[in-house]
Design a protein around this motif. Structure first.
Motif, mmCIF file in Angstrom:
data_model
loop_
_atom_site.group_PDB
_atom_site.id
_atom_site.type_symbol
_atom_site.label_atom_id
_atom_site.label_comp_id
_atom_site.label_asym_id
_atom_site.label_seq_id
_atom_site.Cartn_x
_atom_site.Cartn_y
_atom_site.Cartn_z
ATOM 1 N N PHE A 190 -9.686 28.893 5.158
ATOM 2 C CA PHE A 190 -8.345 29.427 5.342
ATOM 3 C C PHE A 190 -8.377 30.914 4.987
ATOM 4 O O PHE A 190 -8.822 31.297 3.902
ATOM 5 N N ALA A 191 -7.932 31.721 5.926
ATOM 6 C CA ALA A 191 -7.966 33.164 5.718
ATOM 7 C C ALA A 191 -7.147 33.543 4.489
ATOM 8 O O ALA A 191 -6.016 33.088 4.313
ATOM 9 N N SER A 192 -7.731 34.366 3.632
ATOM 10 C CA SER A 192 -7.054 34.818 2.420
ATOM 11 C C SER A 192 -7.821 36.001 1.864
ATOM 12 O O SER A 192 -8.955 36.279 2.276
ATOM 13 N N ALA A 193 -7.202 36.685 0.925
ATOM 14 C CA ALA A 193 -7.882 37.794 0.261
ATOM 15 C C ALA A 193 -9.101 37.299 -0.502
ATOM 16 O O ALA A 193 -10.144 37.968 -0.538
ATOM 17 N N GLY A 194 -9.006 36.104 -1.099
ATOM 18 C CA GLY A 194 -10.139 35.554 -1.833
ATOM 19 C C GLY A 194 -11.329 35.268 -0.940
ATOM 20 O O GLY A 194 -12.470 35.562 -1.302
ATOM 21 N N LEU A 195 -11.067 34.700 0.235
ATOM 22 C CA LEU A 195 -12.169 34.423 1.158
ATOM 23 C C LEU A 195 -12.828 35.713 1.615
ATOM 24 O O LEU A 195 -14.060 35.804 1.677
ATOM 25 N N GLY A 196 -12.030 36.734 1.927
ATOM 26 C CA GLY A 196 -12.606 38.017 2.332
ATOM 27 C C GLY A 196 -13.441 38.639 1.236
ATOM 28 O O GLY A 196 -14.524 39.175 1.495
ATOM 29 N N ALA A 197 -12.974 38.541 -0.006
ATOM 30 C CA ALA A 197 -13.724 39.113 -1.128
ATOM 31 C C ALA A 197 -15.029 38.361 -1.360
ATOM 32 O O ALA A 197 -16.068 38.970 -1.644
ATOM 33 N N VAL A 198 -15.007 37.036 -1.231
ATOM 34 C CA VAL A 198 -16.208 36.241 -1.475
ATOM 35 C C VAL A 198 -17.253 36.496 -0.399
ATOM 36 O O VAL A 198 -18.447 36.696 -0.695
ATOM 37 N N LEU A 199 -16.836 36.479 0.865
ATOM 38 C CA LEU A 199 -17.781 36.737 1.959
ATOM 39 C C LEU A 199 -18.412 38.119 1.830
ATOM 40 O O LEU A 199 -19.626 38.283 1.941
ATOM 41 N N GLU A 243 -6.547 39.177 3.678
ATOM 42 C CA GLU A 243 -5.100 39.047 3.488
ATOM 43 C C GLU A 243 -4.346 39.367 4.780
ATOM 44 O O GLU A 243 -3.357 38.692 5.121
ATOM 45 N N LEU A 244 -4.790 40.380 5.506
ATOM 46 C CA LEU A 244 -4.147 40.710 6.789
ATOM 47 C C LEU A 244 -4.306 39.572 7.792
ATOM 48 O O LEU A 244 -3.378 39.257 8.541
ATOM 49 N N MET A 245 -5.485 38.954 7.807
ATOM 50 C CA MET A 245 -5.699 37.819 8.707
ATOM 51 C C MET A 245 -4.810 36.639 8.325
ATOM 52 O O MET A 245 -4.301 35.923 9.198
ATOM 53 N N ARG A 246 -4.602 36.442 7.033
ATOM 54 C CA ARG A 246 -3.728 35.350 6.597
ATOM 55 C C ARG A 246 -2.300 35.568 7.080
ATOM 56 O O ARG A 246 -1.647 34.649 7.595
ATOM 57 N N HIS A 247 -1.778 36.780 6.951
ATOM 58 C CA HIS A 247 -0.437 37.089 7.419
ATOM 59 C C HIS A 247 -0.343 36.952 8.941
ATOM 60 O O HIS A 247 0.677 36.501 9.476
ATOM 61 N N ARG A 248 -1.400 37.334 9.635
ATOM 62 C CA ARG A 248 -1.383 37.239 11.102
ATOM 63 C C ARG A 248 -1.351 35.799 11.564
ATOM 64 O O ARG A 248 -0.618 35.449 12.502
ATOM 65 N N TRP A 249 -2.115 34.925 10.926
ATOM 66 C CA TRP A 249 -2.136 33.517 11.331
ATOM 67 C C TRP A 249 -0.859 32.796 10.924
ATOM 68 O O TRP A 249 -0.464 31.824 11.563
ATOM 69 N N MET A 250 -0.217 33.232 9.852
ATOM 70 C CA MET A 250 1.023 32.586 9.422
ATOM 71 C C MET A 250 2.221 33.000 10.256
ATOM 72 O O MET A 250 3.196 32.272 10.350
#
Length: 251
Positions: A190-199, A243-250
């Motif tokens: 699930f797209a999130s700031a945490g996923l982006g930081a971990v990757l 985080e931007l991807m999360r907002h876009r998908w929501m």
């Protein structure tokens, strides 16, 4: 139409016999309840059929330990390949203690981010370390290792010496992030700031490993600004993109 006719006849008989009228009312109530039940059963059968037809078999995910080992295997193979093809000036400039400690610190960072990424592939899985702790431990390890084991000497051509290292780190981290993203897509991400930081964090530690051993400027200011500083910026950008991807998908 038949029900209407029966109801009409029942209304006529109602005036003659109250018992017949009561029986007619009970029969109508029973018929209505039976038709509603049959309708509900039919709707349930249709919904069940639609759900069953939409289900497709999926390949189960490996265990978390296997996922972590897979990420670490890619990390090690890519790092070793890059070290083999890149310049090795750092090997000749670093002491044995410097090489040993930096190798251990960067490897531990790879393990931490591999664990964090594997946890995010399985929704609801138990996370032994929160993301902030992973980032804190990784940052403290790199900054502390550089500050303790490398000399504090600044060059008068600090910028011209430093920006090629930052550019090299970026060139390695971007495709490495794409590789780890493709591997992690087997899970339910699930797209999130945490996923982006971990990757991005896992890719950045992969980039820091060959960069450390090819860099000819083994001084603490250079390593802190152009190696560790660039890594922090890239992880921050990864979190922002997630985080931007999360907002876009929501939306």
């Amino acid at each position: 139409m038949r029900r209407f006719a029966a109801r009409w006849e029942g209304n006529e008989k109602m005036q003659d016999n109250p018992l017949d009228a009561e029986l007619e009312r009970k029969l109508e109530t029973w018929a209505d309840s039976q038709s509603d039940a049959e309708l509900r059963l039919e709707i349930q059968r249709k919904v069940r059929g639609l759900l069953m037809s939409s289900l497709t078999p999926v390949r189960p995910l490996p265990s978390q330990s296997r996922l972590v080992l897979a990420f670490l295997a890619v990390f090690a193979v890519c790092a070793a390949g890059l070290i083999a093809v890149m310049d090795k000036a750092g090997f000749h400039l670093m002491t044995g203690a410097q090489m040993g400690w930096m190798t251990a610190i960067l490897a531990c960072g790879g393990i931490l981010f591999s664990l964090a990424l594997a946890w995010r592939m399985v929704p609801g899985s138990r996370q032994s370390f929160p993301l902030w702790l992973v980032l804190a431990l990784a940052g403290i390890g790199v900054i502390g290792g550089i500050a303790l084991f490398f000399p504090w000497q600044a060059s008068h051509v600090f910028v011209s010496e430093g920006w090629p290292c930052a550019a090299m780190e970026l060139m390695i981290a971007v495709p490495a992030t794409a590789i780890f993203w493709l591997l992690a897509r087997r899970g339910a991400l699930f797209a999130s700031a945490g996923l982006g930081a971990v990757l991005t964090g896992l890719a950045v530690f992969l980039a820091l490993t060959p960069l450390q051993f090819q860099c000819m400027f083994q001084q603490a200011p250079h390593l802190l600004v152009w190696h560790a500083g660039t890594a922090a910026v890239l992880i921050g950008l990864g979190a922002l993109i997630g985080e931007l991807m999360r907002h876009r998908w929501m939306s």
